[in-house]
Design a protein around this motif. Structure first.
Motif, PDB file in Angstrom:
ATOM      1  N   MET A   1     -11.025 -12.069 -14.703  1.00  0.00           N
ATOM      2  CA  MET A   1     -12.341 -12.245 -14.090  1.00  0.00           C
ATOM      3  C   MET A   1     -12.333 -11.583 -12.712  1.00  0.00           C
ATOM      4  N   GLU A   2     -13.411 -10.895 -12.393  1.00  0.00           N
ATOM      5  CA  GLU A   2     -13.544 -10.283 -11.076  1.00  0.00           C
ATOM      6  C   GLU A   2     -15.009 -10.252 -10.670  1.00  0.00           C
ATOM      7  N   ILE A   3     -15.242  -9.998  -9.419  1.00  0.00           N
ATOM      8  CA  ILE A   3     -16.601  -9.861  -8.898  1.00  0.00           C
ATOM      9  C   ILE A   3     -17.056  -8.423  -9.083  1.00  0.00           C
ATOM     10  N   VAL A   4     -18.265  -8.248  -9.588  1.00  0.00           N
ATOM     11  CA  VAL A   4     -18.833  -6.910  -9.740  1.00  0.00           C
ATOM     12  C   VAL A   4     -20.075  -6.802  -8.854  1.00  0.00           C
ATOM     13  N   GLY A   5     -20.531  -5.601  -8.638  1.00  0.00           N
ATOM     14  CA  GLY A   5     -21.722  -5.397  -7.815  1.00  0.00           C
ATOM     15  C   GLY A   5     -21.527  -5.851  -6.383  1.00  0.00           C
ATOM     16  N   ARG A   6     -20.341  -5.596  -5.842  1.00  0.00           N
ATOM     17  CA  ARG A   6     -20.033  -6.049  -4.486  1.00  0.00           C
ATOM     18  C   ARG A   6     -20.978  -5.411  -3.467  1.00  0.00           C
ATOM     19  N   GLN A   7     -21.336  -6.182  -2.459  1.00  0.00           N
ATOM     20  CA  GLN A   7     -22.188  -5.684  -1.375  1.00  0.00           C
ATOM     21  C   GLN A   7     -21.599  -6.108  -0.033  1.00  0.00           C
ATOM     22  N   LEU A   8     -21.815  -5.303   0.955  1.00  0.00           N
ATOM     23  CA  LEU A   8     -21.495  -5.661   2.335  1.00  0.00           C
ATOM     24  C   LEU A   8     -22.810  -5.857   3.074  1.00  0.00           C
ATOM     25  N   LEU A   9     -23.083  -7.092   3.484  1.00  0.00           N
ATOM     26  CA  LEU A   9     -24.300  -7.401   4.223  1.00  0.00           C
ATOM     27  C   LEU A   9     -23.971  -7.409   5.706  1.00  0.00           C
ATOM     28  N   THR A  10     -24.480  -6.428   6.429  1.00  0.00           N
ATOM     29  CA  THR A  10     -24.251  -6.362   7.869  1.00  0.00           C
ATOM     30  C   THR A  10     -25.347  -7.159   8.562  1.00  0.00           C
ATOM     31  N   LEU A  11     -25.033  -8.397   8.905  1.00  0.00           N
ATOM     32  CA  LEU A  11     -26.032  -9.302   9.470  1.00  0.00           C
ATOM     33  C   LEU A  11     -26.027  -9.255  10.990  1.00  0.00           C
ATOM     34  N   TYR A  12     -27.222  -9.264  11.579  1.00  0.00           N
ATOM     35  CA  TYR A  12     -27.396  -9.364  13.029  1.00  0.00           C
ATOM     36  C   TYR A  12     -26.595  -8.305  13.789  1.00  0.00           C
ATOM     37  N   PRO A  13     -26.714  -7.041  13.408  1.00  0.00           N
ATOM     38  CA  PRO A  13     -25.931  -6.020  14.104  1.00  0.00           C
ATOM     39  C   PRO A  13     -26.429  -5.792  15.525  1.00  0.00           C
ATOM     40  N   THR A  14     -25.522  -5.422  16.391  1.00  0.00           N
ATOM     41  CA  THR A  14     -25.875  -4.981  17.743  1.00  0.00           C
ATOM     42  C   THR A  14     -25.639  -3.480  17.794  1.00  0.00           C
ATOM     43  N   CYS A  15     -26.706  -2.720  17.935  1.00  0.00           N
ATOM     44  CA  CYS A  15     -26.617  -1.262  17.858  1.00  0.00           C
ATOM     45  C   CYS A  15     -26.492  -0.649  19.250  1.00  0.00           C
ATOM     46  N   VAL A  16     -25.589   0.301  19.388  1.00  0.00           N
ATOM     47  CA  VAL A  16     -25.525   1.168  20.558  1.00  0.00           C
ATOM     48  C   VAL A  16     -25.892   2.569  20.079  1.00  0.00           C
ATOM     49  N   PHE A  17     -26.924   3.123  20.675  1.00  0.00           N
ATOM     50  CA  PHE A  17     -27.425   4.438  20.285  1.00  0.00           C
ATOM     51  C   PHE A  17     -26.843   5.479  21.230  1.00  0.00           C
ATOM     52  N   ALA A  18     -26.290   6.543  20.662  1.00  0.00           N
ATOM     53  CA  ALA A  18     -25.618   7.563  21.469  1.00  0.00           C
ATOM     54  C   ALA A  18     -26.077   8.951  21.044  1.00  0.00           C
ATOM     55  N   GLY A  19     -26.228   9.836  22.027  1.00  0.00           N
ATOM     56  CA  GLY A  19     -26.570  11.216  21.743  1.00  0.00           C
ATOM     57  C   GLY A  19     -26.407  12.051  23.001  1.00  0.00           C
ATOM     58  N   LYS A  20     -26.302  13.349  22.822  1.00  0.00           N
ATOM     59  CA  LYS A  20     -26.042  14.241  23.950  1.00  0.00           C
ATOM     60  C   LYS A  20     -27.256  15.119  24.233  1.00  0.00           C
ATOM     61  N   LEU A  21     -27.499  15.370  25.518  1.00  0.00           N
ATOM     62  CA  LEU A  21     -28.580  16.262  25.927  1.00  0.00           C
ATOM     63  C   LEU A  21     -28.413  17.627  25.269  1.00  0.00           C
ATOM     64  N   SER A  22     -29.515  18.200  24.811  1.00  0.00           N
ATOM     65  CA  SER A  22     -29.449  19.545  24.233  1.00  0.00           C
ATOM     66  C   SER A  22     -29.205  20.598  25.308  1.00  0.00           C
ATOM     67  N   ASP A  23     -29.574  20.279  26.551  1.00  0.00           N
ATOM     68  CA  ASP A  23     -29.359  21.183  27.684  1.00  0.00           C
ATOM     69  C   ASP A  23     -28.657  20.394  28.785  1.00  0.00           C
ATOM     70  N   VAL A  24     -27.344  20.533  28.851  1.00  0.00           N
ATOM     71  CA  VAL A  24     -26.543  19.741  29.788  1.00  0.00           C
ATOM     72  C   VAL A  24     -26.740  20.186  31.232  1.00  0.00           C
ATOM     73  N   THR A  25     -27.386  21.339  31.440  1.00  0.00           N
ATOM     74  CA  THR A  25     -27.637  21.766  32.818  1.00  0.00           C
ATOM     75  C   THR A  25     -28.577  20.796  33.539  1.00  0.00           C
ATOM     76  N   LEU A  26     -29.294  19.951  32.792  1.00  0.00           N
ATOM     77  CA  LEU A  26     -30.090  18.913  33.443  1.00  0.00           C
ATOM     78  C   LEU A  26     -29.195  18.041  34.322  1.00  0.00           C
ATOM     79  N   CYS A  27     -27.973  17.801  33.889  1.00  0.00           N
ATOM     80  CA  CYS A  27     -27.044  16.987  34.683  1.00  0.00           C
ATOM     81  C   CYS A  27     -26.768  17.630  36.037  1.00  0.00           C
ATOM     82  N   ASP A  28     -26.682  18.956  36.070  1.00  0.00           N
ATOM     83  CA  ASP A  28     -26.435  19.650  37.329  1.00  0.00           C
ATOM     84  C   ASP A  28     -27.620  19.483  38.283  1.00  0.00           C
TER      85      ASP A  28
END
Length: 209
Positions: A1-28
């Motif tokens: 006997m085994e479990i079939v149709g396994r699922q991972l339920l990610t409950l109450y996630p805390t998201c950190v959104f990350a991305g880089k400027l397309s033009d890094v010269t803005l930093c300068d």
């Protein structure tokens, strides 16, 4: 006997959104403006570390950054399906610090989203560290064969020029001590975002203007 149709339920996630400027010269361009604020002592100085006024989003020279923050935070709010009339930047400021300066664990109250843009990041400067916001999650500390986002209690971000991070303001975060050239500077722009609108929940009505 085994479990079939396994699922991972990610409950109450805390998201950190990350991305880089397309033009890094803005930093300068931002660094030039931030150093002018520092030279004019237009903010707070503490043991050589500088924090600007917290309303620099109103300054003309910040428009490029403000436009990016408004666009990106709008996409985050859409992803989170947040109902609103509009959103706005409540505060924006810059920190110019010794690259090895440590900043203790904290949150940002009275806002919905918080974020940073790495403007200048000397090699080996302090990482940004996020901590698990769930009070009871670390009641038992196990040994693990490998640390992953599913089992770790802290998560480190290596600073990179032009990288923007955004997260729910309740998420505890800190800056760890670095090992960089102390004659250099770590420069980070920070901001908070809030919404305007009516929250129409039974017994929890709120007008945000």
């Amino acid at each position: 006997m085994e479990i079939v149709g396994r699922q991972l339920l990610t409950l109450y996630p805390t998201c950190v959104f990350a991305g880089k400027l397309s033009d890094v010269t803005l930093c300068d361009r931002l660094e030039t403006s931030y150093r002018a604020m520092h030279a004019a002592k237009d903010g707070k100085l503490d043991h050589g570390n500088f924090m600007s006024q917290d309303n620099i989003q109103t300054r003309a020279e910040m428009k490029e950054l403000v436009d990016v923050v408004m666009a990106e935070s709008g996409q985050v709010l859409d992803f989170l399906r947040v109902k609103r009339d509009s959103h706005y930047i409540t505060n924006m400021w810059v920190n110019i610090t010794n690259p090895n300066h440590r900043h203790a664990l904290h949150i940002h109250p009275n806002c919905l989203l918080s974020g940073i843009l790495y403007v200048r990041t000397p090699q080996n400067c302090g990482h940004t560290v996020f901590s698990d916001p769930r009070p009871g999650a670390r009641m038992l500390e196990f040994s693990h064969t490998e640390m992953t986002p599913a089992n770790m209690g802290t998560y480190h971000i290596v600073p990179e020029k032009g990288l923007m991070l955004m997260w729910p303001s309740y998420l505890p975060h800190a800056v760890e001590r670095g090992d960089a050239d102390p004659n250099d500077a770590r420069i980070v722009a920070a901001f908070n975002v809030m919404i305007r609108g009516t929250i129409s929940l039974p017994t929890a009505h709120l007008e945000l203007k």
